[in-house]
Design a protein around this motif. Structure first.
Motif, PDB file in Angstrom:
ATOM      1  N   GLU A  92      -2.666  31.365  31.676  1.00  0.00           N
ATOM      2  CA  GLU A  92      -1.016  31.011  32.274  1.00  0.00           C
ATOM      3  C   GLU A  92      -0.236  30.536  31.134  1.00  0.00           C
ATOM      4  O   GLU A  92      -0.215  29.502  30.615  1.00  0.00           O
ATOM      5  N   VAL A  93       0.521  30.999  30.784  1.00  0.00           N
ATOM      6  CA  VAL A  93       1.660  30.862  29.818  1.00  0.00           C
ATOM      7  C   VAL A  93       2.393  29.889  31.029  1.00  0.00           C
ATOM      8  O   VAL A  93       3.662  30.444  31.510  1.00  0.00           O
ATOM      9  N   ILE A  94       3.220  29.049  30.908  1.00  0.00           N
ATOM     10  CA  ILE A  94       3.426  28.319  31.608  1.00  0.00           C
ATOM     11  C   ILE A  94       5.241  27.648  31.189  1.00  0.00           C
ATOM     12  O   ILE A  94       5.841  27.710  32.174  1.00  0.00           O
ATOM     13  N   ASP A  95       5.371  27.653  30.466  1.00  0.00           N
ATOM     14  CA  ASP A  95       7.320  27.602  29.983  1.00  0.00           C
ATOM     15  C   ASP A  95       6.738  28.081  28.039  1.00  0.00           C
ATOM     16  O   ASP A  95       6.294  27.747  27.504  1.00  0.00           O
ATOM     17  N   ALA A  96       7.935  29.029  27.838  1.00  0.00           N
ATOM     18  CA  ALA A  96       7.999  29.408  26.365  1.00  0.00           C
ATOM     19  C   ALA A  96       8.985  29.326  26.128  1.00  0.00           C
ATOM     20  O   ALA A  96      10.080  30.193  25.317  1.00  0.00           O
ATOM     21  N   SER A  97      10.243  28.610  27.144  1.00  0.00           N
ATOM     22  CA  SER A  97      11.631  28.613  26.260  1.00  0.00           C
ATOM     23  C   SER A  97      11.996  27.789  25.696  1.00  0.00           C
ATOM     24  O   SER A  97      13.149  27.821  25.075  1.00  0.00           O
ATOM     25  N   LYS A  98      11.409  27.042  24.932  1.00  0.00           N
ATOM     26  CA  LYS A  98      11.751  25.999  24.037  1.00  0.00           C
ATOM     27  C   LYS A  98      12.137  26.923  22.546  1.00  0.00           C
ATOM     28  O   LYS A  98      12.916  26.368  21.946  1.00  0.00           O
ATOM     29  N   PHE A  99      11.583  28.469  22.812  1.00  0.00           N
ATOM     30  CA  PHE A  99      12.298  29.190  21.011  1.00  0.00           C
ATOM     31  C   PHE A  99      12.680  30.230  22.285  1.00  0.00           C
ATOM     32  O   PHE A  99      11.948  31.034  22.979  1.00  0.00           O
ATOM     33  N   SER A 100      14.545  30.420  22.059  1.00  0.00           N
ATOM     34  CA  SER A 100      14.778  31.317  23.148  1.00  0.00           C
ATOM     35  C   SER A 100      15.315  32.741  22.530  1.00  0.00           C
ATOM     36  O   SER A 100      15.527  34.600  22.414  1.00  0.00           O
ATOM     37  N   GLN A 101      14.762  32.821  21.143  1.00  0.00           N
ATOM     38  CA  GLN A 101      14.081  34.026  20.356  1.00  0.00           C
ATOM     39  C   GLN A 101      12.830  34.791  20.153  1.00  0.00           C
ATOM     40  O   GLN A 101      12.443  35.814  19.797  1.00  0.00           O
ATOM     41  N   VAL A 102      11.680  34.417  21.450  1.00  0.00           N
ATOM     42  CA  VAL A 102      10.594  34.745  21.711  1.00  0.00           C
ATOM     43  C   VAL A 102      10.178  35.062  23.077  1.00  0.00           C
ATOM     44  O   VAL A 102      11.150  34.664  24.122  1.00  0.00           O
ATOM     45  N   THR A 103       9.680  36.681  23.418  1.00  0.00           N
ATOM     46  CA  THR A 103       9.913  36.387  24.443  1.00  0.00           C
ATOM     47  C   THR A 103       8.733  37.000  25.184  1.00  0.00           C
ATOM     48  O   THR A 103       7.787  38.602  24.423  1.00  0.00           O
ATOM     49  N   PRO A 104       7.716  37.145  25.682  1.00  0.00           N
ATOM     50  CA  PRO A 104       6.325  37.235  26.476  1.00  0.00           C
ATOM     51  C   PRO A 104       5.824  38.838  26.730  1.00  0.00           C
ATOM     52  O   PRO A 104       7.266  39.430  26.940  1.00  0.00           O
ATOM     53  N   LEU A 105       5.217  39.492  26.375  1.00  0.00           N
ATOM     54  CA  LEU A 105       5.726  40.717  25.962  1.00  0.00           C
ATOM     55  C   LEU A 105       4.970  41.310  27.081  1.00  0.00           C
ATOM     56  O   LEU A 105       4.680  42.632  27.336  1.00  0.00           O
ATOM     57  N   ASN A 106       3.254  41.085  26.957  1.00  0.00           N
ATOM     58  CA  ASN A 106       2.982  41.817  28.376  1.00  0.00           C
ATOM     59  C   ASN A 106       1.847  40.990  29.112  1.00  0.00           C
ATOM     60  O   ASN A 106       1.492  41.293  30.047  1.00  0.00           O
TER      61      ASN A 106
END
Length: 142
Positions: A92-106
């Motif tokens: 599981e991706v828990i936190d991807a907030s470090k980079f605001s320029q990417v968003t999970p796709l699927n």
């Protein structure tokens, strides 16, 4: 596989917790496995690699016994989990907030089968742009 007698107690532990204690019976030893999780920016052409990997993404895995472990993807976009037992892991991706320029796709959850002694890879596709990477090169003396 090793056969034990009643005079020997075998214990398998992980993180200080006894998983199994048996005074007699059969003990099976397995080769540990490795799981590489790659969050990457999907441009529709290139497979996950160091150039499109996203660093700084917090990944959590849950093993077949329910134990959790977390790693953050490195500069090349890989979170590596070692010394794993074979089985199906929740990833599981828990936190991807470090980079605001990417968003999970699927989505941010998947399951992966980890095989004894193998290095298994799974990936999470993101949309957006990969943060710039800077190389620190040594200065050449003149």
């Amino acid at each position: 596989t090793a056969t034990t007698t009643s005079k020997v107690t075998w214990r398998a532990s992980r993180a200080g917790t006894t998983v199994e204690a048996t005074p007699s019976g059969t003990l099976v030893v397995v080769m540990p496995a490795q799981l590489d999780v790659r969050p990457f920016v999907d441009n529709g052409v290139d497979p996950p690699n160091a150039a499109n990997g996203v660093p700084g993404i917090l990944i959590e895995i849950t093993d077949p016994a329910g134990l959790k472990s977390r790693r953050t993807s490195d500069d090349f976009g890989v979170a590596t989990f070692t010394d794993l037992i074979p089985g199906t892991y929740k990833v599981e991706v828990i936190d991807a907030s470090k980079f605001s320029q990417v968003t999970p796709l699927n989505g941010t959850i998947t399951t992966t089968l980890v095989i004894e002694g193998a290095t298994v890879a799974t990936s999470f596709a993101f949309t957006g742009t990969v943060p710039p990477r800077y190389q620190h090169l040594p200065l050449i003396q003149r």
